[in-house]
Design a protein around this motif. Structure first.
Motif, mmCIF file in Angstrom:
data_model
loop_
_atom_site.group_PDB
_atom_site.id
_atom_site.type_symbol
_atom_site.label_atom_id
_atom_site.label_comp_id
_atom_site.label_asym_id
_atom_site.label_seq_id
_atom_site.Cartn_x
_atom_site.Cartn_y
_atom_site.Cartn_z
ATOM 1 N N ASP A 55 2.346 23.411 2.548
ATOM 2 C CA ASP A 55 2.036 23.467 0.839
ATOM 3 C C ASP A 55 3.433 23.343 0.146
ATOM 4 O O ASP A 55 3.659 22.481 -0.712
ATOM 5 N N GLU A 56 4.432 24.133 0.800
ATOM 6 C CA GLU A 56 5.774 24.377 -0.089
ATOM 7 C C GLU A 56 6.441 22.933 0.123
ATOM 8 O O GLU A 56 7.039 22.592 -0.703
ATOM 9 N N LEU A 57 6.365 22.422 1.398
ATOM 10 C CA LEU A 57 7.322 21.277 1.514
ATOM 11 C C LEU A 57 6.444 20.260 0.530
ATOM 12 O O LEU A 57 7.307 19.278 -0.149
ATOM 13 N N HIS A 58 5.194 20.096 0.714
ATOM 14 C CA HIS A 58 4.541 19.265 -0.188
ATOM 15 C C HIS A 58 4.848 19.289 -1.649
ATOM 16 O O HIS A 58 5.203 18.447 -2.486
ATOM 17 N N THR A 59 4.867 20.300 -2.214
ATOM 18 C CA THR A 59 5.150 20.650 -3.702
ATOM 19 C C THR A 59 6.529 20.695 -4.055
ATOM 20 O O THR A 59 6.975 19.787 -4.898
ATOM 21 N N THR A 60 7.432 20.792 -3.054
ATOM 22 C CA THR A 60 8.900 20.397 -3.310
ATOM 23 C C THR A 60 9.175 19.015 -3.565
ATOM 24 O O THR A 60 9.763 18.519 -4.108
ATOM 25 N N ARG A 61 8.550 18.160 -2.512
ATOM 26 C CA ARG A 61 8.742 16.607 -2.521
ATOM 27 C C ARG A 61 7.970 16.163 -3.626
ATOM 28 O O ARG A 61 8.708 15.220 -4.160
ATOM 29 N N MET A 62 6.783 16.759 -4.243
ATOM 30 C CA MET A 62 6.383 16.206 -5.275
ATOM 31 C C MET A 62 7.280 16.451 -6.529
ATOM 32 O O MET A 62 7.155 15.542 -7.500
ATOM 33 N N HIS A 63 8.127 17.461 -6.536
ATOM 34 C CA HIS A 63 8.886 17.659 -7.669
ATOM 35 C C HIS A 63 10.323 17.256 -7.726
ATOM 36 O O HIS A 63 11.267 17.854 -8.170
ATOM 37 N N THR A 64 10.573 16.548 -6.409
ATOM 38 C CA THR A 64 12.156 16.235 -6.324
ATOM 39 C C THR A 64 12.181 14.506 -6.820
ATOM 40 O O THR A 64 11.454 13.802 -6.329
ATOM 41 N N SER A 65 13.232 14.480 -7.359
ATOM 42 C CA SER A 65 13.387 13.141 -8.050
ATOM 43 C C SER A 65 13.925 12.216 -6.979
ATOM 44 O O SER A 65 14.900 12.378 -6.223
ATOM 45 N N PRO A 66 13.646 10.901 -6.846
ATOM 46 C CA PRO A 66 13.661 10.111 -5.800
ATOM 47 C C PRO A 66 15.248 9.360 -6.200
ATOM 48 O O PRO A 66 15.918 8.983 -5.209
ATOM 49 N N VAL A 67 15.549 9.647 -7.575
ATOM 50 C CA VAL A 67 16.857 8.981 -7.811
ATOM 51 C C VAL A 67 18.104 10.116 -7.352
ATOM 52 O O VAL A 67 19.051 9.707 -6.853
ATOM 53 N N THR A 68 17.822 11.194 -7.749
ATOM 54 C CA THR A 68 18.950 12.152 -7.827
ATOM 55 C C THR A 68 18.932 13.334 -6.651
ATOM 56 O O THR A 68 19.863 13.708 -6.158
ATOM 57 N N GLY A 69 17.622 13.437 -6.150
ATOM 58 C CA GLY A 69 17.510 14.106 -5.214
ATOM 59 C C GLY A 69 17.267 15.612 -5.339
ATOM 60 O O GLY A 69 17.073 16.463 -4.569
#
Length: 173
Positions: A150-164
């Motif tokens: 859940d934590e990994l999924h949530t982090t990836r959902m809120h991470t910008s693909p441009v800036t990381g």
């Protein structure tokens, strides 16, 4: 007492390998039960759509596509098939006449409930053969696994693909 670095590096790999083997066994168990749940069993992709719609009632195709990471045409075809089975309904959006909202129907909810029930029966039969301490370890390990996923999924959902960089309120444990 020192920790062997090579040993500690293998632990996640060993656990991942064991988890993969369990997942493969679960796939076999699920496949056995899937045919008996409905005269028209759904594909894995369609099942993902049902899970999302159960959690996100009334979303539109674009949002569903974003969650699934799929092209709009693919999402539309998945929903067409699920609508033909009577598991999904599309209705006009209250917000925009150009959008449709997607909802899980009663038969769709029943399908998921029956599928989960059969899966739990299969799991119960296997887990009943385990010792009490092994079952307790399984519960603890699976709970930790779920929280980390859940934590990994949530982090990836809120991470910008441009800036990381993390955008918005990423959940923390």
């Amino acid at each position: 007492m020192g920790v062997n670095p090579a040993s500690s590096q293998r632990r996640p790999q060993n656990a991942a390998s064991a988890a993969r083997e369990v997942i493969e066994l679960l796939e076999v168990l699920w496949e056995r039960g899937r045919d008996s749940v409905s005269p028209a069993p759904v594909s894995t992709s369609q099942l993902r759509v049902l899970y999302v719609l159960e959690r996100e009632d009334g979303i539109n195709l674009r949002t569903l596509g974003g969650i699934l990471g799929a092209a709009p045409s693919s999402v539309s075809r998945l929903c067409d098939r699920l609508q033909a089975l009577g598991f999904v309904e599309r209705t006009q959006s209250r917000v925009s006449r150009r959008e449709l909202t997607l909802r899980l129907t009663g038969p769709g909810r029943t399908y998921l409930a029956d599928l989960r029930s059969r899966r739990e029966e299969a799991l119960t039969a296997v887990i009943a053969g385990m010792s009490g301490p092994a079952r307790a370890c399984l519960v603890e390990g699976l709970s930790d696994f779920r929280d980390c996923a859940d934590e990994l999924h949530t982090t990836r959902m809120h991470t910008s693909p441009v800036t990381g960089e993390t955008e918005g309120p990423a959940r923390t444990a």
